[in-house]
Design a protein around this motif. Structure first.
Motif, PDB file in Angstrom:
ATOM      1  N   ALA A 209       1.116  -1.123  -0.284  1.00  0.00           N
ATOM      2  CA  ALA A 209      -0.263   0.120  -0.068  1.00  0.00           C
ATOM      3  C   ALA A 209       0.568   1.054   0.013  1.00  0.00           C
ATOM      4  N   ALA A 210       2.311   0.941   0.705  1.00  0.00           N
ATOM      5  CA  ALA A 210       3.052   2.424   0.526  1.00  0.00           C
ATOM      6  C   ALA A 210       3.391   2.752  -0.738  1.00  0.00           C
ATOM      7  N   PHE A 211       3.653   1.716  -1.750  1.00  0.00           N
ATOM      8  CA  PHE A 211       4.207   2.015  -2.986  1.00  0.00           C
ATOM      9  C   PHE A 211       3.162   1.729  -4.175  1.00  0.00           C
ATOM     10  N   TYR A 212       2.788   1.136  -4.980  1.00  0.00           N
ATOM     11  CA  TYR A 212       2.128   0.872  -6.564  1.00  0.00           C
ATOM     12  C   TYR A 212       0.591  -0.494  -6.060  1.00  0.00           C
ATOM     13  N   GLY A 213       0.821  -1.134  -5.006  1.00  0.00           N
ATOM     14  CA  GLY A 213      -0.514  -2.079  -4.145  1.00  0.00           C
ATOM     15  C   GLY A 213      -1.672  -1.530  -3.888  1.00  0.00           C
ATOM     16  N   LYS A 214      -1.677  -2.128  -3.414  1.00  0.00           N
ATOM     17  CA  LYS A 214      -3.657  -2.512  -2.384  1.00  0.00           C
ATOM     18  C   LYS A 214      -3.425  -2.287  -1.318  1.00  0.00           C
ATOM     19  N   LEU A 215      -3.576  -1.987   0.134  1.00  0.00           N
ATOM     20  CA  LEU A 215      -4.408  -1.950   1.173  1.00  0.00           C
ATOM     21  C   LEU A 215      -5.222  -3.439   1.462  1.00  0.00           C
ATOM     22  N   PRO A 236      -3.665  11.138  -6.334  1.00  0.00           N
ATOM     23  CA  PRO A 236      -3.141  10.820  -7.611  1.00  0.00           C
ATOM     24  C   PRO A 236      -1.871  11.761  -7.512  1.00  0.00           C
ATOM     25  N   ASN A 237      -2.167  13.211  -6.230  1.00  0.00           N
ATOM     26  CA  ASN A 237      -1.224  13.817  -6.772  1.00  0.00           C
ATOM     27  C   ASN A 237       0.566  13.777  -5.622  1.00  0.00           C
ATOM     28  N   GLU A 238       0.674  12.563  -5.418  1.00  0.00           N
ATOM     29  CA  GLU A 238       1.590  11.726  -3.941  1.00  0.00           C
ATOM     30  C   GLU A 238       2.726  10.951  -5.069  1.00  0.00           C
ATOM     31  N   LYS A 239       3.346  11.406  -4.219  1.00  0.00           N
ATOM     32  CA  LYS A 239       4.466  10.083  -5.137  1.00  0.00           C
ATOM     33  C   LYS A 239       4.491   8.815  -4.122  1.00  0.00           C
ATOM     34  N   GLY A 240       3.547   8.512  -2.704  1.00  0.00           N
ATOM     35  CA  GLY A 240       4.041   7.697  -2.280  1.00  0.00           C
ATOM     36  C   GLY A 240       5.432   7.408  -1.285  1.00  0.00           C
ATOM     37  N   ARG A 241       5.421   6.238  -0.493  1.00  0.00           N
ATOM     38  CA  ARG A 241       7.067   6.637   0.478  1.00  0.00           C
ATOM     39  C   ARG A 241       7.947   6.142  -0.405  1.00  0.00           C
ATOM     40  N   ASN A 242       9.300   6.080  -0.345  1.00  0.00           N
ATOM     41  CA  ASN A 242      10.803   5.309  -0.902  1.00  0.00           C
ATOM     42  C   ASN A 242      10.546   4.527  -0.828  1.00  0.00           C
TER      43      ASN A 242
END
Length: 244
Positions: A209-215, A236-242
């Motif tokens: 969920a922190a990247f490009y997956g689902k919760l 959509p306007n955020e990158k999520g966690r490194n």
């Protein structure tokens, strides 16, 4: 019928959490076991903690402590910024607390204080954020940080010969202590899986969920899986966690 759900790493994605709980059609008698890493990633970490605090007043909840929660807890308590934490979601978490009063922050600190390092239920199922290293089980673990950092437990499980019988002398002793083990911490998307994964008697419910997956949430009795939308589509306007 009473249901028990285990919920994967949220990482500040309140929109995904609310969407997921709506899909579960939550009932008063349900139990929820949250696997840690509530913060760091998307922009609503403080709001996630606020939501979970209020949610736990209505429903039976067990909250496990993750490594990101340790960092956030230290920041709230000592006002010190771990540089690694800052680069891997801490900046967004700190910003999410803008507008929260000192009293509200103290209540959130109490939430972090009360997180469990692990939980064992009445069917000998272990719930732990990352893993443990002692061949004698969690009670004999000498390094507390293993509970929220260790990845070797999961790496061992997914590499284990699927034909190896549990009674074999080659079967890892770490796995023999518990009927099932539930973890988060290591995203299943690292293994090209977008759903919870099973290795030996371990279930990994961190679906990235922190990247490009689902919760994800799983009914631990039926193994039915419920998921949010891909989290980055909700922000959509955020990158999520490194990655870390």
């Amino acid at each position: 019928m009473m249901r028990t759900f285990v919920v994967g790493d949220i990482h500040g994605a309140l929109k995904a959490l609310v969407q997921l709980l709506n899909k579960l059609e939550v009932k008063e008698e349900d139990t929820f076991i949250f696997m840690g890493d509530y913060v760091d990633g998307w922009s609503e970490s403080a709001q996630v903690i606020q939501f979970l605090t209020e949610f736990s007043q209505k429903f039976n909840c067990i909250f496990i402590k993750g490594n990101h929660d340790v960092w956030c807890e230290n920041w709230l308590r000592f006002n010190t910024v771990n540089k690694t934490w800052y680069l891997h979601g801490g900046k967004e978490t700190m910003e999410s607390y803008n507008g929260f009063s000192e009293d509200e922050k103290k209540k959130h600190l109490e939430f972090f204080d009360n997180l469990k390092l692990y939980h064992i239920d009445d069917k000998n199922r272990l719930f732990i954020h990352a893993g443990f290293t002692s061949m004698h089980g969690v009670e004999k673990e000498v390094v507390e940080e293993a509970f929220y950092y260790d990845r070797t437990l999961w790496e061992m499980a997914v590499s284990l010969d699927k034909h190896l019988d549990e009674d074999s002398e080659l079967y890892p002793n770490r796995l023999k202590h518990y009927h099932e083990i539930y973890i988060g911490h290591t995203p299943t998307i690292n293994y090209n899986s977008y759903e919870p994964m099973n290795g030996a008697n371990i279930w990994n419910v961190d679906t990235g969920a922190a990247f490009y997956g689902k919760l994800s949430a799983m009914d631990i009795n039926t193994k039915e899986v419920f998921q949010s939308d891909v989290v980055r589509t909700l922000y959509p306007n955020e990158k999520g966690r490194n990655p870390f």
